[in-house]
Structure formats: structure tokens, C-alpha cells
Scaffold this motif. Structure first.
Motif, PDB file in Angstrom:
ATOM      1  N   GLU A   1       0.753  -1.256  -0.020  1.00 52.71           N
ATOM      2  CA  GLU A   1       0.146  -0.075   0.148  1.00 52.71           C
ATOM      3  C   GLU A   1       0.811   1.231   0.190  1.00 52.71           C
ATOM      4  O   GLU A   1       1.843   1.299   0.804  1.00 52.71           O
ATOM      5  CB  GLU A   1      -0.883   0.144   1.201  1.00 52.71           C
ATOM      6  N   GLY A   2       0.572   2.196  -0.822  1.00 54.41           N
ATOM      7  CA  GLY A   2       1.357   3.368  -0.778  1.00 54.41           C
ATOM      8  C   GLY A   2       2.523   3.603  -1.493  1.00 54.41           C
ATOM      9  O   GLY A   2       3.294   4.570  -1.432  1.00 54.41           O
ATOM     10  N   TRP A   3       2.654   2.460  -2.559  1.00 54.71           N
ATOM     11  CA  TRP A   3       3.979   2.608  -3.083  1.00 54.71           C
ATOM     12  C   TRP A   3       3.772   3.031  -4.631  1.00 54.71           C
ATOM     13  O   TRP A   3       2.920   2.483  -5.110  1.00 54.71           O
ATOM     14  CB  TRP A   3       4.672   1.163  -3.204  1.00 54.71           C
ATOM     15  N   GLU A   4       4.241   4.049  -4.955  1.00 54.84           N
ATOM     16  CA  GLU A   4       4.124   4.426  -6.517  1.00 54.84           C
ATOM     17  C   GLU A   4       4.465   3.286  -7.579  1.00 54.84           C
ATOM     18  O   GLU A   4       3.673   3.308  -8.480  1.00 54.84           O
ATOM     19  CB  GLU A   4       5.158   5.379  -6.959  1.00 54.84           C
ATOM     20  N   LEU A   5       5.105   2.101  -7.283  1.00 53.73           N
ATOM     21  CA  LEU A   5       5.640   1.074  -8.167  1.00 53.73           C
ATOM     22  C   LEU A   5       4.623   0.147  -8.153  1.00 53.73           C
ATOM     23  O   LEU A   5       4.704  -0.686  -9.066  1.00 53.73           O
ATOM     24  CB  LEU A   5       7.103   0.507  -7.697  1.00 53.73           C
TER      25      LEU A   5
ATOM     26  N   LYS B   1       2.155   0.819  -9.576  1.00 60.04           N
ATOM     27  CA  LYS B   1       1.566   1.041 -10.771  1.00 60.04           C
ATOM     28  C   LYS B   1       2.102   0.244 -11.932  1.00 60.04           C
ATOM     29  O   LYS B   1       1.692   0.185 -13.033  1.00 60.04           O
ATOM     30  CB  LYS B   1       1.908   2.638 -11.115  1.00 60.04           C
ATOM     31  N   ALA B   2       3.306  -0.269 -11.760  1.00 59.91           N
ATOM     32  CA  ALA B   2       3.848  -1.032 -12.812  1.00 59.91           C
ATOM     33  C   ALA B   2       3.063  -2.375 -12.857  1.00 59.91           C
ATOM     34  O   ALA B   2       3.518  -3.223 -13.953  1.00 59.91           O
ATOM     35  CB  ALA B   2       5.333  -1.394 -12.392  1.00 59.91           C
TER      36      ALA B   2
ATOM     37  N   SER C   1      -3.443   1.902 -11.511  1.00 61.86           N
ATOM     38  CA  SER C   1      -3.042   3.422 -11.846  1.00 61.86           C
ATOM     39  C   SER C   1      -3.006   4.249 -10.867  1.00 61.86           C
ATOM     40  O   SER C   1      -2.667   5.392 -11.290  1.00 61.86           O
ATOM     41  CB  SER C   1      -4.379   3.795 -12.863  1.00 61.86           C
ATOM     42  N   THR C   2      -2.768   3.871  -9.603  1.00 62.98           N
ATOM     43  CA  THR C   2      -2.571   4.620  -8.523  1.00 62.98           C
ATOM     44  C   THR C   2      -1.809   4.277  -7.494  1.00 62.98           C
ATOM     45  O   THR C   2      -2.137   2.983  -7.011  1.00 62.98           O
ATOM     46  CB  THR C   2      -3.804   5.303  -7.882  1.00 62.98           C
ATOM     47  N   HIS C   3      -1.012   4.940  -6.729  1.00 60.54           N
ATOM     48  CA  HIS C   3      -0.422   4.311  -5.329  1.00 60.54           C
ATOM     49  C   HIS C   3      -1.466   4.087  -4.022  1.00 60.54           C
ATOM     50  O   HIS C   3      -1.127   3.452  -3.130  1.00 60.54           O
ATOM     51  CB  HIS C   3       0.563   5.158  -4.823  1.00 60.54           C
TER      52      HIS C   3
ATOM     53  N   ARG D   1       8.643  -6.912 -16.180  1.00 62.84           N
ATOM     54  CA  ARG D   1       8.213  -5.590 -15.556  1.00 62.84           C
ATOM     55  C   ARG D   1       7.674  -5.869 -14.093  1.00 62.84           C
ATOM     56  O   ARG D   1       7.815  -5.378 -12.919  1.00 62.84           O
ATOM     57  CB  ARG D   1       7.202  -4.721 -16.270  1.00 62.84           C
TER      58      ARG D   1
ATOM     59  N   GLU E   1      10.019  -7.762 -11.824  1.00 60.26           N
ATOM     60  CA  GLU E   1      10.914  -6.399 -11.068  1.00 60.26           C
ATOM     61  C   GLU E   1      10.252  -5.667 -10.111  1.00 60.26           C
ATOM     62  O   GLU E   1      10.903  -5.047  -8.887  1.00 60.26           O
ATOM     63  CB  GLU E   1      11.430  -5.553 -12.295  1.00 60.26           C
ATOM     64  N   ALA E   2       8.997  -5.384 -10.315  1.00 61.84           N
ATOM     65  CA  ALA E   2       8.022  -4.438  -9.325  1.00 61.84           C
ATOM     66  C   ALA E   2       7.899  -5.365  -8.096  1.00 61.84           C
ATOM     67  O   ALA E   2       7.984  -4.815  -6.981  1.00 61.84           O
ATOM     68  CB  ALA E   2       6.904  -4.327 -10.031  1.00 61.84           C
TER      69      ALA E   2
ATOM     70  N   PHE F   1      11.249  -5.356  -6.075  1.00 60.26           N
ATOM     71  CA  PHE F   1      11.471  -4.086  -5.424  1.00 60.26           C
ATOM     72  C   PHE F   1      10.474  -3.904  -4.395  1.00 60.26           C
ATOM     73  O   PHE F   1      10.929  -3.431  -3.297  1.00 60.26           O
ATOM     74  CB  PHE F   1      11.222  -3.244  -6.576  1.00 60.26           C
TER      75      PHE F   1
ATOM     76  N   CYS G   1      11.595  -3.363  -0.425  1.00 56.48           N
ATOM     77  CA  CYS G   1      10.864  -2.095   0.382  1.00 56.48           C
ATOM     78  C   CYS G   1      10.307  -2.604   1.731  1.00 56.48           C
ATOM     79  O   CYS G   1      10.506  -2.085   2.791  1.00 56.48           O
ATOM     80  CB  CYS G   1      10.041  -1.120  -0.409  1.00 56.48           C
TER      81      CYS G   1
END
Lengths: 212, 212, 212, 212
Positions: free
Chosen positions: B124-128, B130-131, B136-138, B192, B195-196, B199, B203
Motif C-alpha cells: 500500500e502506498g508505493w508508486e511502483l 502502478k507497474a 493506476s495509483t499508489h 516488469r 522487477e516490481a 522491488f 522495500c
């Protein structure tokens, strides 16, 4: 063939510098999953910037587009990333800035979450603070602000304008849960600033792990 | 020479893409000790998949075999890995999936142990986020389930079928003490997504280390 | 030119395999400061082994020497490392072993200190235990013993002989504050075992960091 | 063409060795943001040293200058880094030293902060202590002092002179919030010492993380 409003040779040169930086930053793992974007100023009113969604480690000429300082694509049908607005803001606000780098390293993302409530990461006592233009001693204080994340770029732009309008120094910033923006007068300085912030963020996270 | 039930040129192309992905993922340390396996769809009823036990960083044409969607080897005496059943399940359940990647990174293995009891890692709350296709949103919530490990593939297949039959979204999954499965419409999207997730898992582990 | 008691072509082949392994293991950072040593069996009574003190990432033919199973140099004036005695012990005790690798990674050194008092690192529930020859399920238990360090090799040899004479399984071992020894029937299996132990040690250290 | 007070061929050889070391140390991430500097002795009264502010991963002949043992530039208009005074001090105090390396790795910087109050990092029980010249067993004690940071080089030089004048052994040192200085009779030994300290610092930090 219509005349272009920017210098084509200048674009080729800057596009190559962006591709080189992208390859090296991707190899460091700072651009996961096609995230991140990079730009360089071509002239007072044009910017070369990466097209949305491309693999930043394998950028070619077709992955770099031109926008004006209002984020409008120039002589292209390519789509700029929404985040291009954050690049052009820096070029508008700082007449001497020549390059802007936005990356998503693990330290950048994690630190942005940990320091979001404080509103900034404060660096003190690190020799590497001297890598940031205008800092000549480790005895200075260097603040890297953390802005709340939002998918509405105009809100982000407004937050950064407010920070600058308040006269506070700004050499880069984090967005919460997201990544970093750093810049410099040319690509070399932007890279040096980005590397210094990444290093300092990792050191602060290490100290926090080790001091608990 | 008998006619093959699949397109030989298609196999050569996909085998090369699998070998390229293997080389890059092995260099990241995500395929230790000949673990991991990769596949791509050749046509509606055939899949190219890595042969069991090979070094994933040095795959050649002889290290890729063809199976049908029931895991039966096609026109080869090579032995598929038992885990091939998890690849074909994804191709059977998702008609648009073109590539499946299974890796064993340290973060994937460690997170699978830590979140096994909870049954999922919640992002929750990670820009990534969206990958991941469709996000479409964090501000969304992204769950990566953790299934118990077993050497009996039919049990694992049953657990995943049950999850999907319950109508829950699934973009990848962990197996406890083991690694991750991720996929996409083509190799680029599968990479993709992989990798997301890698990552985001790193985190989350970092936040857990730093917040205690 | 006197006849050599070993096959010169065999030595050239094995020396090349040792140099290749050294280059790849050094690139991973597992051989800091000219530490570590590697060997391969040439025939029932001769072993090719790295000369003491060389940079393991840049081994040439002159950095590999031959010893017999009593650690005596054969047809050379080069000096074997004192630790060569630990290599020949493995070749004496296991007739099917073809390669022995000794490295000094950070995880190997740190884990050896943390688990020295317990006398062993115990792995349970990791799929990657299956990378160790003879292990077919993550449900087995795999022990990697930690022996006290000493500069007296005969004491170390005695500890390992005692372990083996007690009939306990041994696929590798740590020496406290030092590093790991791993081996296999050929270089590929020795590498797979070494990679598996390194991965499992890192996972155990991560779990320990994250579970506190 | 005036005669130079040093041997031009000697400078070319040493400059190449410095550039090679810089490329390899930069690839390890130990020279972030154009930090760090390297030197080699040319003859009893001249030293080749990196020019201030250059990217240490991409050094060319023009990035290396000559100074005498009083830090005065010789036959050049290039500006030496202020830290050159710390290099020449080592060459003055140790007649057999041929190379000095100053780097800024994350472990070096973080450890310098954590051990600043103690005044030194003490290593005990690590086999790799033997990589430091004169140490033949892990049972010895090895101290790496941490000196307070200051932008006034004469204060730093004075602290190090005081340490040496007290007859204490010195194989390298940290500066608080900054990085490490290490040296050796030639570049190979200086590299071995630097690698050993980096490894040992990482191990100590890991133990501290894991023992809490």
C-alpha cells in the motif's frame, strides 16, 4: 521538411547523454520496472525528456521526446509522462539548471516513507554533503524535503512552488513512497547530486538500523 | 523429418528471449544454484520451458523444451521440471498470458517465510504498484499471496485454482521458503511485474527492519 | 624433460576451470584481499590447487600448482597455502569428490561467528536445500557445522576427521571468523553447493535480523 | 622543453595504475559523487595524485598531477585536493610506502560515525586480519582509529602525527563521517589492505545488527 523550433544536433547530443545516464543508473537498480525519467534542457524554452514507460537501461533516440516549458509535446506524437510537469517546473524556476533526474532506488523509496511525517531528511556531519553545489563543509545542515505523493501533478507542483516561494533552499526532493528528483547545471552535476543523495540516504538508513 | 506440432521458428525466437531473460536475472542473483525456471507460450496449446537443473545464466537452445498444456513433453526426450505444472496452469487459466517467470531471490525467499502465516504480503502506498497491469495509483491495495510449500505439485495447483475460483485478483504469488511466480502478456510485461514485486518486497523488508 | 607424474593436458584443463571459477567468485566479492583457495582432482593421487596469496579474480596458469594427497608440492617450487591440507583431506575422505572451493564471503564470515557457539547452522524449510546432493525435499534438515578457527591445520583436520568418523553427514563446513569449504563431484556441483550454502546463510541472517 | 624533476615514464606507469584502481574501486561504489583520491610515490620526493573533483571511475592522464612531499604542485597548473596533505604525510612518515588510497564507501562512512566516540574500531578473531602486513594470526588485535573530521587539514595531520609519535601501530584510519585512508608498499598491497578493512568493517556492522 518544416523547420524545427529547436536545434536537431543539440537534441541528438543531449539524447545520447540521457541514454548513457539511463544505462548506468539502470545498472545500479535505481530504475526498476520501467520507472524513472530523465531530461536535459535544449534551449531556454525546450527540454528533451524520456517518453513514458520505456526501459531506462535501453534508451534509444526514439525514447526521447521534446516538450516546451508548459509540458506540451513539440513536433512529435509521443506521449510525455505525467511527471514531465515536475521536470519543466525545475527548468522554469532555475534558469541555470541543465539536467533533471528522477529515479526510484530502494533507499530513496524506503527513506521517503520513513521520513514522510518529519517532512524532510536532515543530513549533518557527512563529508559528502560537500558534493552538493554551494556546500563547503560537513558542518553545514542539508535538508532533503519529502512531499506527499499524489497522482495529481498540479498538487505536487503547487507544493514545490510553495517551498521555493518561502525562500527555502532546494537541491532535490523525495516524494513519499515514490523516489527522488535531483538536478544540476549539467548532466555531470545532476549525476553528482543524485549519487550524493543516494549515498547519504543509505548512510542515514544504516545509522538508524544500527543505533536502535 | 516428421512435422512438428509447433512452429520451429517461433520456438527459436522464444527460446532466445528466455535465454536473454535468464542471463539478466542470473546476473542479479535471482536464480541461485540452478534453481528457477522460465517459459513462454508458443501457441494456444504449446509452451517453451527451461529443462530441469540447468544454469539459468547460460541457457542454450538445448536447455529449452516444449510441453503441451498438460505438462507432457512434445517431440523431445528431455525431462521437464516438476514445477512446469505451475507454468501450464497459468497459461490454462489466463488466455492472454505469454510468459511466466519463476525465480528464487533472497528477498522473495525471506519474505515468503515472514509472511507465510499472514498468507499474503500487502502493498500500500508505493508508486511502483502502478507497474502491475491494471493498477493506476499508489492508493490501491496490492496483495501477493503466499502459498504453503509442498513437493506435491497437484496440491500447489489446487491451492492456486481455489484462489482463482474464489474470484480473487492474482498477478503473482510466493511459495513459502521457495520463491515467486510472476507473468505477463509478453516477456517485457512479465519482467516488469517480476522487477516490481522484487522491488516492493525489498522495500517492505527494509521498512520492517527500520520500524522495529 | 622428465616425465611428470600427472597428465599435463588434464592440469591445463582443470587450471582453466579453476581460473574461470575464481574470476566469477571474485566478482561476487567472495574472495576479498587475496583470501580463498580452490582445487580440482587431477587423478587418484594428485590435486591442482591455487598458490598462496594470489588475487583469485585474476588467476593464470602460474597461479595453480600440483600437490599430492599428503600436501607435498609435485614438480614445482611454488609454496602451497597451509590450508591446502583441508583440500587434500576432502579428496582422501571422499573418493568421488572432484573439486573443493574455499571462499570468504561476508555472510559466510558473519554467520560463522554467530553460530560458532551452537556448532552448526541448521537449515529447515528452504526449497534450496534441494540443491545439495542427496536432498530431495525442503522438509529435510541440513546442518552446516562451524569448527573453531586455528592456525594449526592439523587441529582443524582432526576436528573434521572426528566429525566424519562419527558418521555424521558433511556437505560443507564453516570455520569460525573465517569462511566456508564446499565441494562436489565436479566443478559444477561444487559451485552449486557453494551458491546454495551462500544463499541459505544470507536467508538465515535476514530472518534473524527481521524476526528480532 | 625544460627537464622535469621526475621521471616521465615512471609517472605514466603509475598514472595508469591509479586509473586502473580508480575504475575498479568506483565500480564497487566506494567513490560516490567524485569523492576519494589516490596516489603513488614516483621517487623519494615526488608523488602522483588525482586532481580534485574528477570522476574516479574515468581517470585519464590529465586527471593525475605531481606534487612534492610539501604538497606543492610540480610542473603543472592543476589544483591538488586539500586532502593531498594526508597522502604526503604518509609518504613522509613511512619511507617504504608506495601507494595511498582514500575512499568513501558506505560501510567506511557509517562505521566512522558509530565508532567515533570509541576512537577506533577493534577487530578480533577474523581470519582476514592476516591480510594486513605483519599480522600472521586471527588471534591478534587490530585497531583502526577514527579521527574527528575537520576542513582544516593541518589539524588532521597533527592528530595523525600525534598517534604515530606515541608509537602506536597504524595501517589505516577512518575520519568521522568521511571515509578511510589505507596504504601499502605498492598498489597491490594498498588494495589488499583497503579490501581487508572494507570487509572487516562490513562484518563488524553486520555483527552489531545481528547481535542486538
Amino acid at each position: 521538411m518544416n523547420a524545427l523550433p529547436y536545434d536537431r544536433a543539440q537534441l541528438a547530443r543531449k539524447a545520447q547523454m540521457i541514454a548513457d545516464a539511463g544505462r548506468e543508473l539502470a545498472a545500479l537498480g535505481w530504475t526498476p520496472a520501467t520507472s524513472s525519467n530523465f531530461s536535459m534542457r535544449l534551449d531556454p524554452s525546450h527540454v528533451a525528456v524520456t517518453v513514458s514507460g520505456r526501459d531506462k537501461g535501453k534508451l534509444g533516440a526514439e525514447d526521447i521526446m521534446v516538450v516546451d516549458l508548459d509540458n506540451q509535446p513539440v513536433a512529435t506524437t509521443a506521449r510525455p509522462s505525467a511527471e514531465t510537469a515536475l521536470h519543466t517546473q525545475i527548468y522554469r524556476r532555475f534558469a541555470d539548471v541543465g539536467a533533471v533526474l528522477h529515479t526510484h532506488s530502494r533507499a530513496q523509496s524506503v527513506a521517503s516513507r520513513l521520513f514522510a511525517e518529519a517532512g524532510a531528511v536532515r543530513f549533518e556531519g557527512w563529508e559528502l554533503q560537500k558534493a552538493i553545489a554551494g556546500h563547503s563543509t560537513h558542518e553545514s545542515v542539508l535538508d532533503l524535503p519529502v512531499f506527499p505523493n499524489t497522482q495529481d501533478m498540479s498538487v505536487l507542483v503547487g507544493q514545490i512552488d510553495a517551498w521555493l516561494d518561502a525562500g527555502k533552499p532546494l537541491h532535490g526532493y523525495l516524494i513519499n513512497g515514490h523516489g527522488i528528483y535531483a538536478w544540476g547545471v549539467d548532466m555531470a552535476e545532476a549525476r553528482r547530486h543524485l549519487e550524493a543523495f543516494e549515498f547519504l540516504l543509505n548512510c542515514e538508513l544504516d545509522l538508524r538500523r544500527l543505533s536502535s
